[in-house]
Design an enzyme around this catalytic site. Structure first.
Site: not given
Length: 188
Positions: A113-115
Site C-alpha cells: 500500500c503506502h509502505g
C-alpha cells in the site's frame, strides 16, 4: 504456504500509529503460521494503534522500540501501509536507517500500500519494480522505480502489493521470498 517453513526466521514489522490494521495483522498471522517469530518494532515504546481505512482500530503492544532494535537481529522486514504510518516513518531518521540496513544486507522486504514511502525516503527503490497504492505511482517513478499495477510484484528479495484486497497474494509471495532467507540462515 503449508510447505514453507520459516521457523528459523525472525521478522521485524516496522510500524507506528496509523498503519492499516489488516496490512499488519494478516501478514503477521501468515508469518506466524509458517513458523516465523515476529516483532513489532516502532518509534513508540509501548503500543501502536492500527486503522481500518479512516477509522481508528485496535492497539498492539510494541515488542521492541526502534531505539533498541538492532537490524542484525532480524532476517526480514515487513512494512505495512496506511497513510499516516509511512508518512511518519519517512521523517524518522532511525526508521530510515533501520530500513536501509535491511537493503544493504540483502535481506528480504515485504511492503504494501503506502509502505513504499519509507523505501523512497531511504533512497532504495531506484531500478526496482514495485506495486503500491496508486497515489504513490508518481512518487515511485520520481525515485527511479518502475511502478506496476498488479496485486503482487516480486523483484528479487522485494515483495510489494497495492492494497488490502491483495493480501492473500502478498502473503503467499512474502512467505516464498522470506523462506529463501531461512534457507540461507540454515546453511550458515
Amino acid at each position: 504456504m503449508a510447505n514453507q517453513d520459516l521457523s528459523t526466521l525472525k521478522v521485524a514489522i516496522l510500524v507506528t500509529d496509523g498503519f492499516e490494521q489488516v496490512e499488519m495483522t494478516q501478514p503477521q498471522q501468515a508469518l506466524k503460521q509458517a513458523g516465523a517469530e515476529t516483532h513489532i518494532v516502532s518509534p513508540k515504546s509501548d503500543r501502536v494503534q492500527g486503522w481500518n481505512h479512516f477509522d481508528k482500530g485496535d492497539f498492539f503492544p510494541v515488542d521492541v522500540s526502534l531505539e533498541q532494535a538492532n537490524p542484525s537481529d532480524y532476517d526480514a522486514l515487513l512494512l505495512p501501509g496506511g497513510v499516516a504510518n509511512p508518512d511518519q516513518l519517512r521523517v524518522n531518521d532511525q526508521a530510515i536507517a533501520f530500513v536501509k540496513s535491511f537493503v544493504e544486507a540483502g535481506k528480504p522486504i515485504a511492503v504494501i500500500c503506502h509502505g513504499p514511502w519509507t523505501l523512497i525516503e531511504a533512497d532504495v527503490v531506484r531500478g526496482r519494480r514495485l506495486a503500491s497504492w496508486p497515489s504513490l505511482k508518481t512518487d515511485l517513478q520520481n525515485a527511479g522505480a518502475e511502478w506496476v499495477n498488479q496485486e503482487v510484484v516480486v523483484d528479487s528479495n522485494l515483495v510489494s502489493s497495492r492494497k488490502p484486497d491483495d493480501i492473500p497474494a502478498f502473503n503467499r509471495e512474502m512467505i516464498k521470498v522470506f523462506s529463501q532467507a531461512g534457507k540461507v540462515r540454515q546453511m550458515a
